[in-house]
Design an enzyme around this catalytic site. Structure first.
Site, PDB file in Angstrom:
ATOM      1  N   GLU A  81      -9.026 -34.033 -48.404  1.00  0.00           N
ATOM      2  CA  GLU A  81      -7.601 -33.790 -47.734  1.00  0.00           C
ATOM      3  C   GLU A  81      -6.564 -34.238 -48.228  1.00  0.00           C
ATOM      4  O   GLU A  81      -6.677 -35.554 -48.621  1.00  0.00           O
ATOM      5  CB  GLU A  81      -7.985 -33.917 -46.268  1.00  0.00           C
ATOM      6  CG  GLU A  81      -9.054 -33.231 -45.739  1.00  0.00           C
ATOM      7  CD  GLU A  81      -8.892 -33.110 -43.992  1.00  0.00           C
ATOM      8  OE1 GLU A  81      -8.358 -34.269 -43.713  1.00  0.00           O
ATOM      9  OE2 GLU A  81      -9.428 -32.427 -43.299  1.00  0.00           O
TER      10      GLU A  81
ATOM     11  N   ARG B 238     -17.862 -34.733 -26.893  1.00  0.00           N
ATOM     12  CA  ARG B 238     -18.367 -35.727 -25.900  1.00  0.00           C
ATOM     13  C   ARG B 238     -17.362 -36.435 -25.195  1.00  0.00           C
ATOM     14  O   ARG B 238     -16.060 -35.972 -25.413  1.00  0.00           O
ATOM     15  CB  ARG B 238     -19.332 -36.829 -26.577  1.00  0.00           C
ATOM     16  CG  ARG B 238     -18.034 -37.716 -27.554  1.00  0.00           C
ATOM     17  CD  ARG B 238     -19.007 -38.734 -28.363  1.00  0.00           C
ATOM     18  NE  ARG B 238     -18.224 -39.076 -29.404  1.00  0.00           N
ATOM     19  CZ  ARG B 238     -17.089 -39.907 -29.707  1.00  0.00           C
ATOM     20  NH1 ARG B 238     -16.539 -40.029 -28.452  1.00  0.00           N
ATOM     21  NH2 ARG B 238     -16.813 -40.228 -30.771  1.00  0.00           N
TER      22      ARG B 238
END
Length: 759
Positions: free
Chosen positions: A278, A371
């Site tokens: 990236e 989560r």
């Protein structure tokens, strides 16, 4: 009994799900027929469970809940009766706490190393699952599931880490008929693969950082793609997180070496060395959005957190809301996060992480953590919501407790992670190394929690006397504060850190104080390079501002007061047969100079010369210091320093001694100093070879005899007083000319050994 038109309700629920199908199709993986049938089955079971008479008779309690469209009333699912927590430490304690409030029984699983841990004691039931190593305990999903089935567990809460994002474990839970309190398996798998998640986000029109996410992993192609993007670039492991398998590459020459390092680390951590490339944003902020989804297609965002201040690419201080964001930008980011959740039919708590470019305020999707996050408490404090309760409600099949327009953001909150680690500046790497530490928490005093107003909160899994183990993350606690605005919350954080005292292991508390009081942090000039950019200033504050340079002075006063008080207790005993009863008290003569020795640089002694008695002492040196009205109870030291005839300074400190270490805490900071062998009692005679008893005691062991030759530092005897043993050592090379016999009783300042220097 609540009456519902089952067919009408089923049709409405399925239609609402299928209305989202256009979004699901962007994943390129959803089969329309299978999706329709799965949704129909889920809602058929739900409706039958709470409308068919025999199910009502089985004991399911029915309460009314208005659907989001407001047209129908359906029965609210009952919450689970028993939940197993497949985790440890503070997050296990956190989950158990909410379960207790909801009347839910809890089952803990623990390793041999955690047998006496706080979370084990808090749970209703607890079972050992293996040895200390995570692979032999907390990652043993098969063993955990067997315990769950055997003991009537209805759901498993994985916390964070360990099995929390393990799709294989979630599948096994589903097959066993036990609810995994987390998102659907497909969402875990999709978001766990960074490359796949980027593709899903692109199809869902959620902005991503420009980069290469392809399957071709050849070094040549990856390097060519990096050249096209332009350096610097970020190499990221496709699987996992936590800063593992990540490298920043600034030029073409270093690319291959950094790629190799990232791949090796990824393989070691995740068993998968695939990476993506990236474009690296040079001035980034880390801003993340807390999202929730339910099985009824309700999605909300609970505002954002700023997690820009990091070390080793791991967060250290988080805050909510993120400072400096406009209301419009905050809304846009929240809606983008909800779009990301919808794209994978998300359910439960999730965090969508964005990287924000400070140069233009553009934001890009980084990843989604499927989560509950470590830093969730700051969101709880600004929304006044219990996110663990939300997880349990949603996992039970209920809608999210509040809709978007019902959520409010109030005030500002900070979380500081308290770690057993010591920040040390490395000349070699020109950076701060945060070295994890282990040991026993010999003394632990936390800030006073404000549970009613929820202004100060400590989430922890440890108590005084517990060990920080080599096997797990060295985080001791999370300190969370809240106030009406950022400035006040920051002051509250600094005050709470001042009151957080830990002895036994080094901690990052001084470093956290340095961060919280740094002018740029106070001004909210934040980016992920904050610590590297200001490392010199931060370490200077740690070593000078938040240390106690004269800790040895206060440690000396505390030592003398302690010995004096203990000796008075000994001499005041009423048992006439006690051999200590005949000994005189340790009388510190005001005219006598008492050296107190500490270990200085290169293990050489550093001596503080002190005289005085009855709570009044003088520290001798180039500039003498005079103290009066000194008191010490074994923890708190109060010493009033006299400046001339009228000026006074009242010092209030905590001084803790454990074996040969002294831990000194004050509002200013903290310092640990080490006593040098025989700390008290050296005088000119001792320097010449005569050892003096520092206090009344009894000789319990003798290592040498008369005429033995000894070397400097050799142990000579052990003197016991007040149930403490003090080993006395040879002050120099020589021959023992006189030494007391074992079981001899000695008074303060008596000679115990003479050593003659060899010619």
């Amino acid at each position: 009994m609540l009456k519902i038109n089952q067919n009408k309700l089923l049709k409405q629920l399925v239609q609402r799900h299928v209305a989202q199908l256009s979004t699901n199709q962007k994943m390129g993986e959803v089969n329309t027929v299978r999706h329709y049938q799965r949704v129909k089955n889920i809602h058929t079971q739900r409706i039958m469970k709470y409308t068919v008479p025999q199910n009502i008779e089985r004991g399911y309690k029915s309460t009314q809940l208005t659907l989001t469209n407001g047209n129908e009333e359906v029965a609210k699912n009952p919450l689970f009766e028993k939940i197993l927590i497949a985790n440890r430490g503070e997050i296990a304690c956190r989950i158990i706490s909410t379960c207790k409030k909801l009347g839910i029984e809890t089952v803990a699983v623990y390793s041999e190393a955690d047998a006496k841990s706080r979370f084990v004691e808090m749970a209703d039931e607890a079972f050992c699952i293996g040895k200390a190593e995570s692979a032999k305990s907390y990652l043993r999903g098969d063993v955990i599931l067997e315990i769950a089935k055997k003991h009537g567990v209805q759901a498993i809460h994985p916390g964070y880490g360990f099995l929390s994002e393990n799709s294989e474990f979630a599948v096994k839970c589903d097959k066993a008929g036990i609810k995994f309190i987390g998102p659907p398996i497909e969402a875990i798998e999709a978001m766990g693969d960074k490359r796949a998640s980027k593709e899903i986000m692109i199809k869902a029109n959620v902005a991503t950082v420009p980069g290469y996410h392809g399957a071709d992993q050849s070094t040549e192609l990856l390097q060519e793609e990096s050249r096209k993007m332009g350096y610097p670039v970020m190499i990221k492991a496709i699987m996992g997180g936590g800063g593992k398998g990540m490298r920043i590459v600034h030029d073409d020459a270093s690319f291959q070496a950094q790629l190799s390092a990232a791949k090796n680390e990824a393989m070691s951590s995740f068993g998968d060395d695939r990476v993506l490339i990236e474009k690296f944003i040079t001035r980034p902020r880390h801003v993340e959005i807390q999202v929730f989804g339910d099985q009824l297609d309700n999605y909300v965002y609970l505002f954002e957190r700023d997690c820009s201040v990091q070390r080793r690419m791991q967060k250290i201080i988080e805050e909510a809301p993120a400072p400096g964001l406009s209301d419009e930008l905050r809304r846009q980011m929240g809606e983008s996060a909800v779009d990301a959740a919808r794209a994978v039919n998300y359910e439960g708590a999730g965090t969508v992480e964005f990287i924000m470019d400070l140069d233009n305020n553009a934001y890009y999707f980084m990843e989604m953590n499927t989560r509950l996050q470590v830093e969730h408490p700051v969101t709880e404090l600004i929304t006044n919501q219990d996110l663990v309760r939300w997880q349990i409600e949603v996992a039970s099949g209920n809608r999210v407790p509040l809709q978007q327009d019902e959520l409010e953001c109030t005030g500002h909150a900070f979380e500081a992670r308290i770690y057993a680690e010591k920040p040390i500046f490395s000349e070699e790497t020109n950076s701060i190394n945060f070295t994890p530490a282990t040991g026993t928490l010999h003394y632990l005093s936390t800030p006073q929690e404000d549970l009613e107003q929820k202004e100060v909160r400590v989430d922890t899994g440890v108590r005084q006397g517990d060990d920080v183990s080599i096997y797990y993350d060295p985080m001791i606690a999370k300190l969370i504060v809240h106030s009406s605005n950022r400035d006040l919350a920051l002051k509250k954080l600094k005050n709470a850190l001042d009151d957080y005292h830990i002895a036994g292991v080094p901690t990052n508390i001084p470093f956290l104080k340095a961060l919280a009081t740094h002018p740029e942090f106070q001004s909210a000039n934040l980016d992920t390079n904050f610590i590297p950019n200001y490392q010199d200033q931060l370490m200077d504050r740690v070593n000078n501002i938040f240390s106690i340079p004269d800790a040895d002075v206060f440690a000396s006063i505390a030592l003398l007061l302690r010995y004096q008080n203990n000796a008075e207790e000994v001499s005041g005993r009423t048992n006439m047969n006690d051999p200590f009863n005949s000994l005189g008290s340790f009388n510190v003569n005001a005219d006598r100079l008492i050296p107190v020795r500490f270990q200085g640089k290169d293990d050489e002694p550093h001596t503080v010369h002190i005289s005085g008695r009855e709570g009044s002492f003088t520290i001798h040196g180039d500039t003498p210091r005079h103290f009066e009205s000194c008191t010490y109870n074994g923890q708190e030291l109060i010493a009033v320093e006299r400046h001339g005839e009228t000026a006074r300074t009242r010092h209030r400190l905590t001084v803790i001694r454990h074996e040969d270490q002294m831990f000194v805490f004050s509002k200013q900071g903290s310092r640990t100093i080490k006593l040098f062998k025989e700390a008290i009692g050296e005088n000119e005679a001792e320097s010449a070879g005569t050892l003096i008893s520092p206090m009344p005691g009894k000789v319990v062991e003798v290592f040498v005899k008369e005429n033995d030759t000894v070397k400097k530092g050799d142990p000579l005897l052990v003197l016991e007083a007040m149930k403490m043993q003090n080993t006395m050592y040879a002050p120099h090379d020589g021959v023992v000319k006189r030494i007391l016999a074992e079981s001899s009783l000695v008074g303060a300042d008596e000679i115990v050994c003479d050593i003659e220097t060899e010619e």
